[in-house]
Design an enzyme around this catalytic site. Structure first.
Site, mmCIF file in Angstrom:
data_model
loop_
_atom_site.group_PDB
_atom_site.id
_atom_site.type_symbol
_atom_site.label_atom_id
_atom_site.label_comp_id
_atom_site.label_asym_id
_atom_site.label_seq_id
_atom_site.Cartn_x
_atom_site.Cartn_y
_atom_site.Cartn_z
ATOM 1 N N TYR A 453 0.921 -1.289 0.069
ATOM 2 C CA TYR A 453 0.188 -0.177 0.021
ATOM 3 C C TYR A 453 0.813 1.200 0.235
ATOM 4 O O TYR A 453 0.979 2.046 -1.056
ATOM 5 C CB TYR A 453 -0.854 0.178 1.141
ATOM 6 C CG TYR A 453 -1.899 1.026 0.912
ATOM 7 C CD1 TYR A 453 -3.243 0.904 0.341
ATOM 8 C CD2 TYR A 453 -1.788 2.318 1.944
ATOM 9 C CE1 TYR A 453 -3.882 1.828 0.050
ATOM 10 C CE2 TYR A 453 -2.809 3.339 1.700
ATOM 11 C CZ TYR A 453 -3.877 3.169 0.824
ATOM 12 O OH TYR A 453 -4.711 4.110 0.590
ATOM 13 N N SER A 533 -6.331 0.716 -4.429
ATOM 14 C CA SER A 533 -6.624 2.302 -4.411
ATOM 15 C C SER A 533 -5.163 2.875 -4.565
ATOM 16 O O SER A 533 -4.450 2.826 -5.550
ATOM 17 C CB SER A 533 -7.046 2.208 -3.082
ATOM 18 O OG SER A 533 -7.475 3.866 -2.819
ATOM 19 N N ASP A 617 -17.533 3.377 -8.386
ATOM 20 C CA ASP A 617 -16.620 3.982 -7.622
ATOM 21 C C ASP A 617 -16.354 5.256 -7.450
ATOM 22 O O ASP A 617 -15.972 5.802 -8.478
ATOM 23 C CB ASP A 617 -15.241 3.330 -7.782
ATOM 24 C CG ASP A 617 -14.127 3.405 -6.708
ATOM 25 O OD1 ASP A 617 -14.332 4.310 -5.924
ATOM 26 O OD2 ASP A 617 -12.943 2.836 -6.781
ATOM 27 N N HIS A 652 -15.779 1.374 -4.251
ATOM 28 C CA HIS A 652 -14.449 1.390 -3.782
ATOM 29 C C HIS A 652 -14.200 0.215 -3.037
ATOM 30 O O HIS A 652 -12.892 -0.293 -2.946
ATOM 31 C CB HIS A 652 -14.083 2.341 -3.123
ATOM 32 C CG HIS A 652 -12.668 2.886 -3.187
ATOM 33 N ND1 HIS A 652 -11.884 2.902 -4.406
ATOM 34 C CD2 HIS A 652 -11.695 2.818 -2.023
ATOM 35 C CE1 HIS A 652 -10.604 2.940 -3.784
ATOM 36 N NE2 HIS A 652 -10.396 3.201 -2.719
#
Length: 682
Positions: A453, A533, A617, A652
């Site tokens: 991430y 993301s 999203d 999302h």
């Protein structure tokens, strides 16, 4: 592969005298028939490809089998009832139950599975009034961040007024049983799924009155403009606390004395350079968690009448480990991370250390949260090999006992996790957890997913995942590094992966892959990079910088157009981490140099890529993924597929029905193993 035709248009933007072409700009229009047709043809191609993977059905079957066990939440008391959520196994949405006491039979209180036939309408936030007489809850339709809010009388389980609409990024915080505070934006012109929303407003809703009469508390004036403003009422109904933000990091703090009808907002913090929030109060005495002059955070106390920082007194001082704090039964629980592993200490409100908890093992402990009058609380514990269990904790003695443990068809003892430290490009030591079957042979042929991430102060701590468990059962290796940009080592670690230092994040991830290869866990032929993301940005940027590094790339709901991300929905709020192309020539050059959309080159064979997104999203709009897929398909050299899987009626990720999640991961794992040349048998 023969890809569907994607038209190219003549659109050019100019930044600091530099022209940048955007030939697929038309795909940003999520309401156009052309875009819908493009989505349909791309899904047809992707589905046809996936249908030819013979063991995809077996993966889906195993996911369903493993997923099919009862899951419950820790109980919590509101008014005269004890509430908890439960999922029988494969229900699309968790159901909320209630009972009178520990020994009475539970009844269904609120079942989100009744909201829609296909499970695409999900429950968002829930908030009970102070006596527990009323419940306010939000729903999300198709995964959108825009919510509707309903108010229920809990005894009769009836809705008592018309739904409140157009609510986004909101807490719900009650004042007594009279009403509640919430936040939202004015409905944008154009598409609600992609149009920019950047002026949050706080309202007070008195129950049984029309929404149009709601009182605007803060956010309407030009000087009050912030992208996010959250409102919270203290448990004793004494104070209203507002925390305005201009981005996802840093906030101001304003507080209002609700015991005095004509009181005004008092300023505690008037800058967004630190993260500070009010944890609790005892009368006029406020308890704050802050990183002001304490990058790893601390707890302080201050009197409401003189709340300025020069009056602050430490309650739990800063240490060399990152602190998060919960409160339960009149105690404070300090949660620390030692190289992303949980450690928990119990304190009094005067700062006296009562005990350091002996947790069930090495992993992640969460919870320790309840009202002041409670004598016990609950906590969850899990790690990458151990499914989450719930424990009941006695606040006086510090003893705890198992409250609930899952009955799951997964042999925890057949797997192991261990932590390694590797060196990144600039010499920084990075921790990484590696999980796999015991007795693994380090021969470079193990299918491996490297997941990351690296942003927004988010820490990746050990936690069990059903989907990861299925990957491990296939003989797969799961590697998760704690790269810069995250919160594992506090604000300094986060800042080291932001703006003009964002390349550190990519370098850390590349070095993780190189460690796995050098130590024979895998080779590039058996390596997949996965992230969602901001993690979708991570793996896509690494793909463009090192197309030779991995065999498969799996970017989910990624931020992929770094020059225009801030023009959609709440994207401008991410500028603390990214900066924007309008900030300066240096920032524009830096963003353009790593923006995945702008760094795909002709003549390069990129890895097999399966891009995933949802058509609803409105956090990271699907246009990022649409344009990236079009660009990759136009320029990909060689035979590696460049496909996009677009989930319909999905956002999302939050609230996605279990059935859709299972189908998605069967596709992701099937695509990954197929492109590594693996068969289900080996």
């Amino acid at each position: 592969m023969k890809y569907p035709f994607t038209k190219s248009v003549d659109v050019t933007d100019t930044y600091f005298g530099v022209e940048v072409k955007d030939p697929y700009r038309w795909l940003e229009d999520d309401r156009s028939k052309e875009t819908r047709t493009w989505v349909e043809t791309q899904n047809q191609l992707t589905n046809a490809y996936l249908d030819n993977i013979p063991y995809r059905k077996q993966l889906k079957s195993r996911l369903e089998t493993l997923w099919n066990y009862e899951k419950i939440s820790a109980p919590f008391k509101e008014g005269d009832f004890i509430y908890f959520s439960k999922n029988d196994g494969l229900q699309n949405q968790d159901v909320i139950y209630r009972k009178k006491n520990e020994n009475s039979k539970a009844e269904v209180f609120l079942d989100p599975n009744t909201f829609s036939k296909d499970g695409t309408i999900s429950l968002g936030a829930i908030s009970f009034s102070k006596s527990g007489k009323f419940l306010a809850y939000t729903i999300s339709e198709g995964g959108s961040d825009w919510r509707k809010l309903f108010i229920m009388d809990v005894l009769s389980k009836t809705i008592i007024e018309d739904a409140l609409i157009n609510i986004k990024f909101s807490q719900i915080s009650w004042f007594k049983d009279e009403g509640f505070y919430y936040s939202s934006y004015d409905k944008p012109e154009g598409s609600e799924l992609s149009a920019k929303t950047d002026q949050h407003k706080v309202y007070y809703h008195k129950i049984k009155t029309p929404q149009q009469n709601d009182l605007l508390i803060y956010g309407d004036k030009p000087e009050e403009k912030h992208r996010y403003i959250y409102a919270k009422v203290t448990q004793d109904n004494r104070f209203l606390v507002l925390t305005p933000r201009v981005s996802t990091s840093g906030n101001k703090v304003f507080i209002k004395d609700l015991s005095k009808p004509n009181s005004t907002l008092k300023t505690l913090i008037n800058t967004t350079e630190t993260d500070t929030h009010v944890l609790d109060n005892e009368g006029d005495r406020l308890f704050l968690v802050t990183n002001l002059n304490a990058p790893n955070k601390k707890v302080i106390a201050v009197n409401f009448k003189n709340p300025e920082p020069n009056h602050w007194v430490d309650v739990i001082p800063e240490t060399n480990q990152v602190l998060t704090v919960t409160k339960s039964g009149g105690y404070l629980f300090a949660h620390y991370m030692l190289h992303a592993i949980s450690s928990v200490k119990q304190y009094t409100y005067s700062g006296e250390l009562l005990r350091e908890l002996n947790l069930p093992g090495l992993g992640t402990a969460s919870g320790f949260s309840s009202k002041k009058e409670e004598l016990s609380c609950y906590f969850y514990f899990s790690n990458y090999c151990t499914p989450s269990s719930i424990y009941k904790f006695d606040l006086k003695t510090g003893n705890y006992e198992p409250y609930w443990q899952p009955s799951i068809d997964f042999k925890t003892n057949d797997f192991e996790s261990h932590q390694v430290f590797y060196t990144s490009k600039d010499g920084t030591k990075i921790p990484m957890m590696i999980t796999h079957k015991k007795g693994i042979i380090l021969n470079g042929k193990n299918p491996t997913i490297l997941y990351g991430y690296g942003g927004f102060n988010i820490s990746l701590t050990p936690a069990f995942s059903i989907t990861n468990a299925v990957w491990l059962e296939q003989g797969g290796v799961l590697a998760i590094p704690n790269i810069r940009g995250g919160g594992e080592y506090g604000k300094t670690w986060h800042d080291a992966g932001t703006k003009l230092q964002k390349q550190n994040v990519f370098d850390d991830f590349i070095a993780a892959a190189e460690y796995l290869i050098a130590n024979q866990y895998t080779t590039s032929k058996y390596l997949a990079l996965r992230g969602g993301s901001n993690g979708g940005l991570l793996v896509s940027a690494v793909m463009t910088q090192r197309p030779d590094l991995a065999k498969v790339i799996l970017p989910a709901v990624g931020v992929l157009d770094m020059l225009r991300y801030h023009t959609f929905t709440a994207g401008a709020g991410w500028a603390y981490d990214y900066g924007t192309a309008e900030d300066s020539k240096d920032m524009f050059d830096y963003l353009k140099a790593y923006s995945p959309l702008h760094n795909i080159k002709r003549g390069v064979q990129y890895p097999a890529t399966l891009i995933t997104t949802g058509d609803h999203d409105d956090r990271v709009v699907p246009a990022h993924s649409f344009k990236f897929a079009a660009e990759l398909q136009a320029k990909q050299t060689g035979n590696h597929p460049a496909l996009i899987r677009i989930e319909t009626n999905a956002g999302h990720g939050a609230g996605t029905p279990v059935s859709k999640t299972i189908a998605q991961y069967a596709d992701i794992f099937g695509f990954t193993l197929h492109n590594m040349g693996c068969t289900h048998e080996n």
